[in-house]
Design an enzyme around this catalytic site. Structure first.
Site, short mmCIF file in Angstrom:
data_model
loop_
_atom_site.label_atom_id
_atom_site.label_comp_id
_atom_site.label_asym_id
_atom_site.label_seq_id
_atom_site.Cartn_x
_atom_site.Cartn_y
_atom_site.Cartn_z
N GLU A 1 0.66 -1.59 -0.22
CA GLU A 1 0.20 -0.27 -0.31
C GLU A 1 0.85 1.04 0.45
O GLU A 1 2.01 1.36 0.70
CB GLU A 1 -0.92 -0.02 1.71
N LYS B 1 -7.21 -1.19 11.87
CA LYS B 1 -6.72 -1.17 10.33
C LYS B 1 -5.45 -0.46 10.25
O LYS B 1 -4.38 -0.92 9.69
CB LYS B 1 -8.02 -1.19 9.53
N ASP C 1 4.27 -14.86 11.64
CA ASP C 1 3.37 -15.25 11.20
C ASP C 1 2.37 -13.84 11.07
O ASP C 1 1.85 -13.25 12.87
CB ASP C 1 2.91 -15.87 12.15
N HIS D 1 -2.22 10.34 1.04
CA HIS D 1 -2.11 9.52 0.59
C HIS D 1 -1.65 9.08 -0.99
O HIS D 1 -1.50 8.53 -1.75
CB HIS D 1 -3.29 8.26 1.20
N1 COA Z 1 8.03 9.07 1.38
C1 COA Z 1 9.64 8.91 2.41
N2 COA Z 1 8.77 9.21 2.98
C2 COA Z 1 8.02 10.51 3.32
C3 COA Z 1 7.14 10.80 1.71
C4 COA Z 1 7.62 9.71 0.93
N3 COA Z 1 7.54 9.99 -0.12
N4 COA Z 1 6.48 11.57 2.43
C5 COA Z 1 7.46 12.50 3.49
N5 COA Z 1 7.74 11.40 3.99
C6 COA Z 1 8.36 11.63 5.84
C7 COA Z 1 9.91 12.07 5.47
O1 COA Z 1 10.39 10.95 6.48
C8 COA Z 1 9.62 13.05 5.30
O2 COA Z 1 11.07 13.98 6.21
P1 COA Z 1 12.00 14.07 5.25
O3 COA Z 1 11.72 15.32 4.34
O4 COA Z 1 13.19 13.97 6.06
O5 COA Z 1 12.37 12.54 4.77
C9 COA Z 1 8.75 13.64 6.46
O6 COA Z 1 7.22 12.52 6.43
C10 COA Z 1 7.62 14.90 6.44
O7 COA Z 1 7.71 14.87 4.22
P2 COA Z 1 6.86 15.73 3.90
O8 COA Z 1 6.78 16.73 2.57
O9 COA Z 1 6.55 17.49 5.45
O10 COA Z 1 5.34 14.91 4.22
P3 COA Z 1 3.68 15.41 4.23
O11 COA Z 1 3.60 16.12 5.18
O12 COA Z 1 3.78 16.15 2.69
O13 COA Z 1 3.38 14.60 4.66
C11 COA Z 1 2.39 11.73 4.31
C12 COA Z 1 2.73 13.45 3.83
C13 COA Z 1 1.80 11.12 3.27
C14 COA Z 1 3.38 11.25 5.42
C15 COA Z 1 1.31 12.55 5.31
O14 COA Z 1 0.21 12.88 5.20
C16 COA Z 1 0.78 11.08 5.99
O15 COA Z 1 1.18 10.69 7.10
N6 COA Z 1 -0.67 10.79 5.51
C17 COA Z 1 -0.89 9.18 6.26
C18 COA Z 1 -0.64 8.60 4.91
C19 COA Z 1 -1.69 6.99 5.94
O16 COA Z 1 -2.04 7.14 6.65
N7 COA Z 1 -1.66 6.61 4.88
C20 COA Z 1 -2.43 4.99 5.08
C21 COA Z 1 -3.72 4.48 5.23
S1 COA Z 1 -4.63 5.66 2.92
#
Ligand code: COA
Length: 395
Positions: A86, A266, A282, A381
């Site tokens: 995912e 979840k 597991d 996401h």
């Molecule tokens: N790959 C890896 N790490 C990522 C990332 C990516 N594409 N985007 C964000 N991160 C992490 C990194 O640790 C990053 O730190 P770094 O820049 O030092 O690497 C940190 O998040 C902050 O980055 P930022 O760009 O400010 O993130 P954001 O505020 O835009 O958040 C998500 C993006 C996706 C992390 C955030 O929206 C989130 O947690 N959403 C929920 C996702 C979720 O729950 N999914 C599962 C069910 S739908």
């Protein structure tokens, strides 16, 4: 594992192309890049090994294997391997762990590795007398159990005690409580159950039924907490206090509504399962046990909850989850990808692995609740989802 001193700042792995990411992770984990390449060739598992592991094998089915850096638990930074299909879960674990790390990291406590072997006996004419006789034979039963698992006893584990319950209508169950140390425990517990079955049925004066472990390991609980100043939850789009209030409200929603609690859990299992799967453990056993624990009050409840402190300065989170994980035995012996996952983590015990898996689950929960209660889940996401579908993936 990386220590705080050796790595005060976290690497931003996402900005690196995959080959360079492997270099960086190899450097951080103290491995040769070739070790990573060799272990992950053909999805971490070759066909001949797969053929020996399961029946009627045709091949293997690969999953993406990612790493969340800097998941700090009890003062140690871990490179956490995650196997998951995912999009956005590895990003979510990294994102929330980074915020928690800036506030000192996760704190974990893990129970001893106690598991239960169940022996069921039916057609018992006098259940009360049967329970008494079995409990009186406790010393003998523990001795017999330990004779069946001498290697475990030599490693400091083994059967510790016996308990009994009357299930009604002439059916009773005996539990043998076994400390299985760094193993998940299924084979050990089944060995114990089968070794003791006939003697327990004789003591009970009934007919021997099932002899097998229980996957509800409620004496093997992992607890993890996180405490963040509300400012650590803010960004350019959202004030920290608003995010913190939103997360606490989202927790209450899950505590009051099982429909929400399932989705909340979840999101926790997104992190937990990805670690469990990457390390060759597991995940069906972990899933079954986790949801039994979520239902232990009679209603289905969230495994993790969040509260604002009375002065609204900090957000406090906690998770409690039964985790039967192993760092020896099981698929680990055969699976090069799982062995690499453990080498990246550098955990030395099943308890340490459980602490990291639960912390990762609390991290994915925090990231999801923060996104849901502020801007909504879709921006972060779906941006990563679209990245996947915009790549070379067939439609
Ligand atoms: N790959 C890896 N790490 C990522 C990332 C990516 N594409 N985007 C964000 N991160 C992490 C990194 O640790 C990053 O730190 P770094 O820049 O030092 O690497 C940190 O998040 C902050 O980055 P930022 O760009 O400010 O993130 P954001 O505020 O835009 O958040 C998500 C993006 C996706 C992390 C955030 O929206 C989130 O947690 N959403 C929920 C996702 C979720 O729950 N999914 C599962 C069910 S739908």
């Amino acid at each position: 594992m990386m220590t705080d001193d050796s790595n005060p700042t976290l690497p931003s792995l996402r900005t690196l192309p995959l080959p360079k990411r492997r270099d960086e992770v190899a450097r951080l984990a103290g491995l040769a890049r070739e070790e990573i390449e060799r272990a992950l060739a053909t999805g971490g598992l070759d066909c001949d090994t797969a053929d020996a592991m399961v029946e009627n094998a045709l091949g293997t089915l690969a999953l993406p294997f990612g790493v969340a850096p800097g998941v700090r638990v009890n003062g140690v930074d871990y490179l956490v391997p995650m196997a998951i299909e995912e999009p956005s879960v590895v990003a979510a674990a990294s994102h929330a762990s980074k915020r928690v790390r800036s506030a000192g990291g996760f704190k974990a406590t893990v129970d001893p590795s106690m598991m239960v072997a169940q022996i069921e006996v039916h057609d018992v004419a006098d259940p009360a007398g049967a329970l008494l006789r079995i409990e009186e034979a406790q010393t003998e039963l523990v001795r017999r159990a330990n004779e069946a698992v001498q290697g475990l006893v030599a490693r400091g584990g083994g059967a510790k005690r016996v308990s009994t319950r009357d299930l009604g209508d002439g059916m009773i169950v005996t539990h043998v409580h076994v400390d299985c140390r760094d193993a998940m425990g299924a084979n050990l517990l089944n060995t114990v159950a089968e070794a003791l079955g006939a003697r327990v049925a004789e003591l009970a004066g009934g007919t021997l039924g099932l002899r097998i472990l229980s996957n509800y390991c409620d004496e093997r609980i992992t607890r993890v907490t996180a405490s963040l100043p509300v400012d650590a939850l803010g960004d350019s789009r959202t004030k920290g206090i608003d995010a913190a209030r939103g997360i606490a409200r989202a927790s209450l929603f899950a505590e009051r509504d099982p429909y929400r609690a399932v989705t909340h859990n979840k999101g926790i299992m997104n992190g937990v399962d990805a670690v469990v799967l990457a390390t060759g453990n597991d995940w069906r056993a972990v899933e079954a046990g986790a949801h039994a624990h979520a239902s232990r009050s009679g209603a289905y409840r969230p495994l993790a909850t969040w509260r604002l402190s009375d002065d609204e300065r900090s957000l406090e989170g906690q998770i409690e989850i039964p985790l039967a994980l192993g760092v020896v035995g099981g698929a680990l012996r055969a699976h090069p990808g799982a062995r690499l996952a453990l080498a990246l983590l550098r955990v030395t015990s099943a308890a340490e692995l459980a602490a990291v898996a639960a912390a990762t689950g609390l991290a994915t929960n925090l990231a999801a609740l923060r996104a849901l209660s502020t801007e909504g889940i879709q921006r972060g996401h779906m941006a990563l989802h679209h990245r996947a579908t915009a790549a070379k993936l067939p439609r």
